[in-house]
Design a protein around this motif. Structure first.
Motif, mmCIF file in Angstrom:
data_model
loop_
_atom_site.group_PDB
_atom_site.id
_atom_site.type_symbol
_atom_site.label_atom_id
_atom_site.label_comp_id
_atom_site.label_asym_id
_atom_site.label_seq_id
_atom_site.Cartn_x
_atom_site.Cartn_y
_atom_site.Cartn_z
ATOM 1 N N ARG A 1 0.758 -1.170 -0.074
ATOM 2 C CA ARG A 1 0.014 -0.288 0.035
ATOM 3 C C ARG A 1 0.918 1.328 0.168
ATOM 4 N N CYS B 1 -1.282 -1.633 -5.661
ATOM 5 C CA CYS B 1 -2.451 -0.916 -6.519
ATOM 6 C C CYS B 1 -1.673 -0.856 -7.807
ATOM 7 N N GLN C 1 -9.021 -2.317 6.561
ATOM 8 C CA GLN C 1 -8.794 -1.266 5.538
ATOM 9 C C GLN C 1 -8.245 -1.911 4.320
ATOM 10 N N ILE D 1 -10.813 -3.677 2.229
ATOM 11 C CA ILE D 1 -11.794 -2.986 1.214
ATOM 12 C C ILE D 1 -11.130 -2.256 0.025
ATOM 13 N N ILE D 2 -9.864 -1.864 0.093
ATOM 14 C CA ILE D 2 -9.072 -1.364 -1.077
ATOM 15 C C ILE D 2 -9.182 -2.683 -1.836
ATOM 16 N N GLU E 1 -12.260 -3.380 -3.765
ATOM 17 C CA GLU E 1 -12.597 -2.307 -4.450
ATOM 18 C C GLU E 1 -11.671 -2.294 -5.902
ATOM 19 N N ARG E 2 -10.385 -2.330 -5.646
ATOM 20 C CA ARG E 2 -9.375 -2.408 -6.746
ATOM 21 C C ARG E 2 -9.818 -3.815 -7.835
ATOM 22 N N SER F 1 -18.201 -0.477 -2.907
ATOM 23 C CA SER F 1 -18.578 0.821 -2.597
ATOM 24 C C SER F 1 -19.865 1.190 -3.194
ATOM 25 N N TRP G 1 0.609 6.135 10.056
ATOM 26 C CA TRP G 1 -0.004 4.441 9.713
ATOM 27 C C TRP G 1 -0.333 4.011 11.051
ATOM 28 N N LEU H 1 -3.905 5.019 11.629
ATOM 29 C CA LEU H 1 -4.682 4.609 10.711
ATOM 30 C C LEU H 1 -5.273 3.041 11.238
ATOM 31 N N LEU I 1 -5.706 9.483 4.639
ATOM 32 C CA LEU I 1 -5.543 8.413 3.971
ATOM 33 C C LEU I 1 -4.493 8.596 2.715
ATOM 34 N N PRO I 2 -3.526 7.438 2.728
ATOM 35 C CA PRO I 2 -2.535 8.062 1.624
ATOM 36 C C PRO I 2 -3.274 8.062 0.182
ATOM 37 N N VAL J 1 -3.557 7.126 -2.705
ATOM 38 C CA VAL J 1 -3.752 6.133 -3.574
ATOM 39 C C VAL J 1 -5.321 5.810 -3.425
ATOM 40 N N ARG J 2 -5.520 5.656 -2.099
ATOM 41 C CA ARG J 2 -6.871 5.035 -1.725
ATOM 42 C C ARG J 2 -7.971 5.891 -1.182
ATOM 43 N N ARG K 1 -9.937 7.815 -2.529
ATOM 44 C CA ARG K 1 -11.141 8.038 -3.278
ATOM 45 C C ARG K 1 -12.439 7.113 -2.691
ATOM 46 N N LEU L 1 -13.294 5.468 -0.677
ATOM 47 C CA LEU L 1 -13.475 4.099 -0.044
ATOM 48 C C LEU L 1 -13.879 3.838 1.497
ATOM 49 N N ARG L 2 -14.063 5.101 1.944
ATOM 50 C CA ARG L 2 -14.410 5.213 3.460
ATOM 51 C C ARG L 2 -15.913 5.521 3.587
#
Lengths: 351, 1115
Positions: free
Chosen positions: A7, A13, A81, A84-85, A88-89, A160, B941, B944, B969-970, B972-973, B975, B977-978
């Motif tokens: 990450r 990603c 967390q 979820i990423i 989603e990805r 999402s 981190w 988080l 949030l970094p 990359v993510r 968007r 997502l939360r």
């Protein structure tokens, strides 16, 4: 399997699209990105690192096929967390690709066409396969489920809200098999269709009217489509049509530049919309909904150089004027029909 | 003594589809313990069955409870054909047997199949009702706590350190039994898994018994190993350090010495001692329970064994209890269980609880009475008359030979046990060894140096598994050697002791190594318990004693050290224990640079961790020596001879490499030295890893100077001088890198005996070096004593290879000890990595140089790939790097034993694979001045994760959601997502941390739940389909991790500390597309809390670990 480096470094990603290509290519991409400059890596290290990522991904992929398992499985300890990423990805797709398969049957046959789509869109075949399989998987799961489509997708795939809506559109299109491939429809993007699908799902399905109804969200409401026949009165009854025209003209006079043309074409436009409505009882015509809208309404308007604002005004007054017709009794159906048609046309009315 | 084991099968989930037609499964479960089996109902047509069974109750001996695992088999019901097995779960119920550890095992366990891997999960509940065990003559040792941790566990204090315990059990390997020809691979794997589980249970129980005899209640630094000897059998052996531990009450830990006896029945020994009268009363009852085991055969045997012990006892003619003994003994119904009775009654009456009174004496004198204690074993065999025997035992105890109790106590059926027990009486004192690597302050007085011993043996079939005499004798021999080495160094004890083997066909190399040391005898004397303030210190051993003030502990008053020449703790351990004028090896002594009072050597090698109180200059770093030596293929005796001829040279070279690299880094001490020699069919591999540091107390190391062999040649001279320059540059660079700036100009002050020699040391030519070597060999049998002082290289390549060691990328630190010397700011962001690499050699490279290059590259690349993976975490530190190397033998390439022995021609030409397994932890330091900018990042981190942490503890779900922290949030993510989505259904899986460290930075361990010791076999017949070797190993290791975590979570824990992968044996047959892998892991399950919020919430966990399996098949 949770790793900061997935990450923090964007490795995961950034590499995800890369999982759709051979390891060697991915290594090359990373080399070009200058990965070798970091930490005194050598090609060997980079290759092995990339392989690690690929393997890890492969092992996770199985779980990603049923995201609900991801949370309860014990094999990988992935922070919530990151889960979820990951999901989603993995379920993300290219709208260009989605546009291509939209409305097609999600079957083996279509899968064979992926080669062509890959060539056409420039998306790697592997990526196309993943996206296609995702569509198909989501479709299969929610197809038979009762209740709101978007929620079903969210519940089973933990996506999402935005992504779930997109998937709902894809499922909806695949189920009703709307025609989207015609040349005249090529100018429409996935987002256009997704918007329209959203409208149809929200207003024309059974679940739309009665949220208590535990019925499928995927199909349009048959009863409603039948009732649309009643709208024919608006064109068949000459008096009513004239009166409708007068009301609309009165409201628009001086407000739009294309007033003259509108006045001339009113009957054609009105007939197009009403005929469209009355035809929707046939599955075949439902499929042609979008092509009909374009051919019968959008293209004439475009020919006459209507602006979006003018169309908005016209459709608003066109809809409202019907309420003032004393003899017109199908107000409910009319609103339900015109509401969706109006927003669809507005979304679709662009170059 | 019976106990009641209760198990309940609740539910299953994610089961595999067993019925292709319906895509569903009709699952049911078999629960087996010992010979009793229960079944649940079939739950038809579901992949998520809810059995919700009744409680299955097993009434069993606690002996069995210790030995046997609970075996749960999930099956698919099939009306027409045989039921298909889905997989199994083995649950070790040992943690439930100690009242201090877990009380219930409850949770989801992965269902494991040796062919298919993990196939779904099953939710199980296990409880044990243990009837309070008052029988003193039992075979079981419930309640003895085991720790893999090689230091005093964090929430305990050591009241007494008793010493070395060892045991080994032998069995036939199911893989090599005739039945294996007809059974399926799965059945054979399962038989093996089960057997090993049983054997390690038995081993643990036996060791527990020894500990109880010694009066201890725990084993620390428990190290269990398997020797897969192939045809000749399977050996499971273990060593450890027996201790008496007291639990610290959390909270008061820091300021009181409250001797907590809050758990009186945890340690049966102390319990027994506290109530002597009761003991006597209970004993008759006990006989009733035990009678079933007795058999005349055993009694005969046992008496024979016991007879050895007479040698001690005769001298003390105490006959007080003889009458009782005889009387009871003649009771015909319980012929064997009786004799010990009086023995057990005695201790309470004759000694204060809870410690055996005489232990310290024996400990202290241990080194001197080696020879004495040896004699009894060879001694004559007196008439095995039973009454006589008991008498002698009796007197033994009264004479105060604490460990002698063992002789009589074991009246059980296992003659092995008896024999070993008899021996243990000697051995307790014979081997003053400690498997600990980290000690309470003050424990360690002086360190002599590394001692090691190796011996090459030819394996033969173990004919009688109950009599593993040869194996015992082998180890005995080695331990004796170690001991004499230590003695030669003027030390009476060996610390950081470990044993290992490497096997290739029928040749087996046994190795043992440790650090010779002088210990403070107070820790082995009961008195220390009441030693007041001082004693508090040893118990405390602050959770992070290395963090922050190293000097705080430095003020430990010297008075309690019990030594006249009390030396400051920050340098005391460096002072030589041996005689200055009669040095065991050539070394340059100087006065300690710290206290200036005592002599210190110029270099110090040890196998232990850096003592917390040690004064260190700069930072430490990982130093590795790698070496390959080819040898001819040979069989049997010839092979063994060839290997033993090679060994000394390998050790010498490894040592030279280490020494040179140490000098190159301008350091003067090695800690955590671990030398592994692996034998293959046509090569030997040596890998030595250690952490180099600059001890302030030791003199600054001299530089390295190269001298050529032929000084006349001009170009050669030039070459030499460029090399010299490079070396000098490197040294200067390293000084900067490791921040080593020792105060100069000290030598003048102290009248050091050989002041000029330490400045720069000359490399002598080859001829000289061999002289020195031989001289060493002659030095009264200390050829393997590792405190050689040799500054020499054979060839120029060596120097070159010295320089080719890739520098560590900036921001990384690595060491193989628990903590990095010189770094004190740790974050709690901790991750563990396991990486396995398989390298296929081809014939072309089969020269010493070629192999060396390959091997070095392999190791370097492993490190590099790790640095690469962790590049975003800079600054970070890799701690406890643990490399293991193996050269699987040719024959083993055949995975299935059904196949004939000859491999395909191509395969046999291609020689061996090198299999490298290593585990490492990585900790990122944070928030120091130097790393300011990175600190933010790391802590972000953490925040988080904190936000996201969910924890289950014992079923109840606690979710910590903190709204006040909104960590960025970094990019990359970030968007959308939360969104408000909740996570995957149900309770989140408990996060379990795994670490090879014995602690978790910035956390406090509040409870030890028991030892985790698991063994798995995985086999595949579709290697390619599973992603080749890499894919196979990668997924297997991930599965092992999952199972370990599941077990820990089920015990209610949230971390495994001191985790290690003891064994990872891999065999493959690419031609047949088959592979097999065996993995043994161990660790301590614990509950920890973060230091910041310990009062409130159960742990917030930050991360898990990763298994990365990089395997580069070059073919």
């Amino acid at each position: 399997m949770p790793c900061y480096w997935w990450r923090d470094h964007g490795t995961w990603c950034s590499v995800l699209p890369a999982f759709c290509q051979p390891v060697s290519d991915a290594v090359k991409v990373r080399m070009d990105e200058g990965a070798l400059l970091e930490c005194e890596a050598n090609p060997e290290v980079l290759t092995s690192d990339t392989m690690d990522q690929f393997r890890t991904f492969q092992m996770c992929e199985r779980l990603l096929h049923s995201p609900t398992k991801l949370g309860s499985q014990l094999l990988y300890q992935i922070p919530a967390q990151n889960q979820i990423i990951l999901i989603e990805r993995y379920y993300e797709f290219d709208s260009v690709f989605a546009r291509e398969v939209l409305g097609k049957k999600l079957s083996k046959g279509t899968k064979k066409d992926l080669d062509d789509i890959s060539c056409k869109t420039g998306i790697t075949l592997k990526s196309c396969r993943r996206q296609f399989d995702n569509f198909k998987r989501v479709f299969k799961v929610v197809e038979e489920l009762k209740g709101p489509l978007v929620e079903n997708i969210q519940r089973h795939f933990l996506l999402s809200d935005t992504l779930a809506r997109d998937y709902a559109a894809i499922v909806f299109f695949a189920n009703s098999r709307f025609e989207t491939g015609k040349r005249k429809l090529q100018y429409l993007s996935f987002q256009d269709f997704a918007f329209c699908a959203g409208q149809l799902i929200s207003y024309w399905t059974i679940g739309a009217m009665d949220s208590m109804m535990e019925d499928m969200d995927v199909d349009l409401e048959k009863e409603f489509l039948n009732e649309l026949k009643d709208l024919k009165v608006l064109v068949n009854d000459k008096d009513m049509m004239d009166q409708h025209k007068i009301l609309v003209c009165a409201a628009l006079r001086g407000k739009i530049k294309v007033y003259k043309l509108m006045e001339v074409n009113f009957k054609n436009l009105s007939r197009a919309l009403i005929n469209l409505a009355s035809k929707l009882t046939h599955t075949k015509d439902v499929r042609d909904l979008f092509i009909d809208l374009v051919e019968k309404f959008i293209e004439p308007c475009r020919y006459d150089r209507w602006t979006v604002a003018e169309i908005t005004l016209f459709l608003t007054h066109y809809t409202n004027a019907a309420h003032c017709l004393g003899t017109f009794r199908h107000q409910m159906i009319w609103d339900r029909y015109m509401g969706v048609i109006k927003s669809c046309i507005l979304q679709m009315y662009h170059e | 003594m019976p106990g009641k084991l209760k198990a309940k099968i609740v539910a299953g989930r994610h089961l595999p589809v067993m019925d292709r037609a319906s895509d569903l499964t009709d699952a049911f479960v078999e629960v087996k313990f010992g010979n009793t089996t229960f079944k649940t109902d079939v739950y038809p047509k579901s992949l998520n069955p809810q059995w919700n069974s009744e409680w299955f109750k097993f009434e069993v001996d606690d002996e069995d409870l210790q030995d046997e695992p609970l075996q749960i088999t999930v099956l698919d019901h099939d009306t027409y054909s045989a039921n298909d097995a889905i997989g199994k779960v083995y649950i070790d119920i040992d943690p439930l047997l100690s009242s201090e550890a877990a009380t219930v095992i409850s949770g989801w366990f992965p269902i494991y199949d040796t062919i298919h891997g993990i196939r779904g999960e099953i939710n199980v509940l296990v409880k044990v009702d243990l009837f309070n065990d008052l029988n003193r003559f039992r075979q079981s040792s419930c309640g003895v706590k085991f720790f893999c941790t090689t230091s005093i566990p964090r929430c305990y204090r050591a009241a007494l350190v008793h010493g070395f315990v060892e045991e080994l059990v032998v069995n036939e390997d199911p893989e090599y039994q005739w039945i294996d020809r007809i059974r399926t691979p799965r059945a054979s794997n399962e038989a093996r898994q089960r057997l090993i589980s049983l054997m390690s249970g038995e081993l643990q129980r036996k060791i527990g018994l020894k500990v109880l005899e010694m009066g201890g209640n725990a084993v620390v630094g428990y190290l269990q190993c398997f020797d897969l000897e192939g045809e000749s059998g399977l050996v499971v052996r273990a060593i450890g350090t027996a201790c008496t531990l007291d639990k610290l009450i959390p909270g008061t830990a820091s300021n009181t010495i409250t001797h907590t006896n809050t758990h009186p029945n945890t340690a049966p020994a102390s319990n027994a001692c506290n109530s002597p009268s009761k003991e006597i009363k209970e004993s008759p009852l006990a006989h009733g329970c035990r009678s079933s085991h007795n058999s005349p055969v055993h009694s005969a045997c046992s008496s024979q064994r016991l007879s050895h012990s007479q040698n001690f006892s005769v001298s003390v003619p105490t006959l007080v209890f003889t009458g009782t003994v005889r009387e009871k003994y003649e009771d015909p119904t319980h012929p064997l269980s009786v004799p010990p009775t009086p023995l057990r009654i005695l201790p309470p009456s004759s000694s204060p609880p809870p410690f055996s009174p005489s232990k310290p004496c024996s400990r202290q004198s241990s080194s001197s009475d080696t020879d004495l204690s040896l004699t009894p074993k060879m001694g004559k065999t007196p008439p095995p008359s039973s009454p006589f025997l008991t008498l002698s035992c009796c007197s033994l105890i009264l004479s105060g030979m604490g460990s002698g109790i063992s002789v009589g106590k074991e009246a059980g059926p296992l003659k092995t046990l008896l024999r070993q027990q008899a021996q243990s009486a000697l051995e307790q004192r014979e081997f003053p060894f400690f498997t600990l690597t980290c000690f309470p302050p003050g424990f360690l007085v002086h360190i002599g140096g590394v001692v090691s011993a190796r011996s090459v043996k030819l394996l033969d079939r173990i004919h009688n598994p109950d009599e593993p005499e040869t194996r015992d004798a082998w180890w005995e021999e080695i331990r004796q050697e170690i001991k004499s080495h230590a003695k030669a160094l003027g030390c009476h004890a060996v610390v950081g002791y470990s044993e290992s083997t490497t096997i290739c066909e029928e040749v087996c190399i046994l190795s043992a190594s440790g650090t010779a040391a002088m210990l403070n005898p107070r820790f082995m004397r009961e008195g220390c318990l009441d030693a007041g303030g001082s004693d508090q210190r040893l118990s405390r051993q602050p959770p992070l004693s290395m963090v922050g003030s190293e000097r705080a502990e430095g003020e430990v008053s010297s008075s309690w050290l019990g030594f006249d020449d009390a030396s400051p703790p920050s340098c005391g351990f460096c002072h030589i224990p041996y005689d200055e004028f009669n040095m065991p090896f050539p070394a340059q002594l100087t006065y300690c640079y710290h206290c200036r009072r005592q002599k210190v050597p110029d270099v110090l090698f040890t196998t232990i961790d850096l003592p917390a109180e040690a004064a260190v200059t700069g930072k430490g770093c990982l130093i590795q020596a790698r070496l390959c030596r080819t040898k001819k293929k040979a069989q049997g005796e010839v092979n063994a001879t060839a290997i033993s001829n090679l060994l000394p040279f390998m050790e010498y070279e490894l040592h030279t490499q280490l020494m040179n690299k140490l000098k190159l880094r301008c350091m003067n001490a090695l800690f955590g030295l671990r030398i592994q020699i692996s034998v293959g069919e046509n090569m030997l591999l040596g890998l030595a890893s250690a952490t180099g540091v600059y001890l302030s107390a030791l003199p600054a190391p001299g530089g390295i100077q190269i001298a050529g062999k032929t000084p006349s040649d001009l170009s050669y001279d030039q070459h030499i001088s460029t090399m010299q320059k490079r070396i000098n540059d490197t040294i200067v660079m390293n000084k900067e890198l490791y921040n080593i700036h020792p105060p100069e100009c000290i030598e003048e002050v102290v009248g050091s005996p050989i002041p000029d020699r330490q400045r720069s040391r000359l490399f002598r030519s080859t001829s000289e070096s061999s002289d020195e070597l031989s001289e060493l060999d002659l030095s009264h049998g200390k050829k393997d004593a590792f405190v050689l002082e040799i500054d020499d290289t054979d060839a120029v390549e060596d120097i070159q290879s010295l320089l080719t060691d890739a520098p560590i990328p900036a921001g990384f630190y690595s060491c193989n000890t628990e903590v990095m010397p010189g770094i004190y700011n740790w974050t709690s962001g901790l991750q563990m990595f396991t990486s396995v690499r398989v390298y296929r050699l081809n014939n072309a490279n089969l020269t010493n140089q070629g192999l060396n290059k390959i091997f070095t590259d392999l190791c370097e690349n492993l490190l590099k790939s790790l640095y690469f993976k962790l590049r975003s975490m800079i600054p970070c530190c890799l701690c406890h790097l643990n490399f293991t190397v193996a050269v699987p033998e040719e024959e083993l390439i055949q995975v299935r034993r059904h196949t004939p022995k000859n491999t395909s021609p191509i395969l046999s030409i291609f020689p061996r694979n090198i299999l490298l397994v290593h585990m490492r932890v990585y900790v990122s330091p944070v928030s120091s001045v130097d790393y300011g900018s990175f600190a933010d990042r790391c802590s972000t981190w953490l925040e988080l994760l904190r936000l996201k942490a969910h924890t289950i503890r014992r079923g109840s779900v606690k979710t910590i959601s903190s709204s006040e922290r909104c960590s960025p949030l970094p990019e990359v993510r970030s968007r959308s997502l939360r969104s408000t989505r909740s996570l995957p259904c149900g309770a989140p899986v408990t996060v379990v941390k795994m670490t090879p460290l014995s602690f978790l930075p910035r956390t406090r361990i509040v409870k030890y739940l028991g030892i985790i010791n698991m063994f798995f076999i995985r086999e595949t017949t579709s290697l390619r389909e599973e992603g080749g070797v890499s894919g196979f190993l990668h997924s297997f290791i991930a599965e092992v991790f999952a199972m370990v975590r599941a077990h820990v979570a089920a015990l209610g824990g949230n971390a495994v500390v001191s985790y290690s992968m003891k064994e990872c044996v891999f065999m493959e047959n690419p031609n047949k597309n088959q592979a097999q892998c065996l993995i043994n892991v161990s660790g301590d399950a614990v509950i920890f809390v973060r230091e910041s919020d310990q009062e409130a919430i159960p742990p917030l966990i930050t991360s898990g670990q990763t298994s990365t399996t990089g395997a580069d098949g070059t073919t």
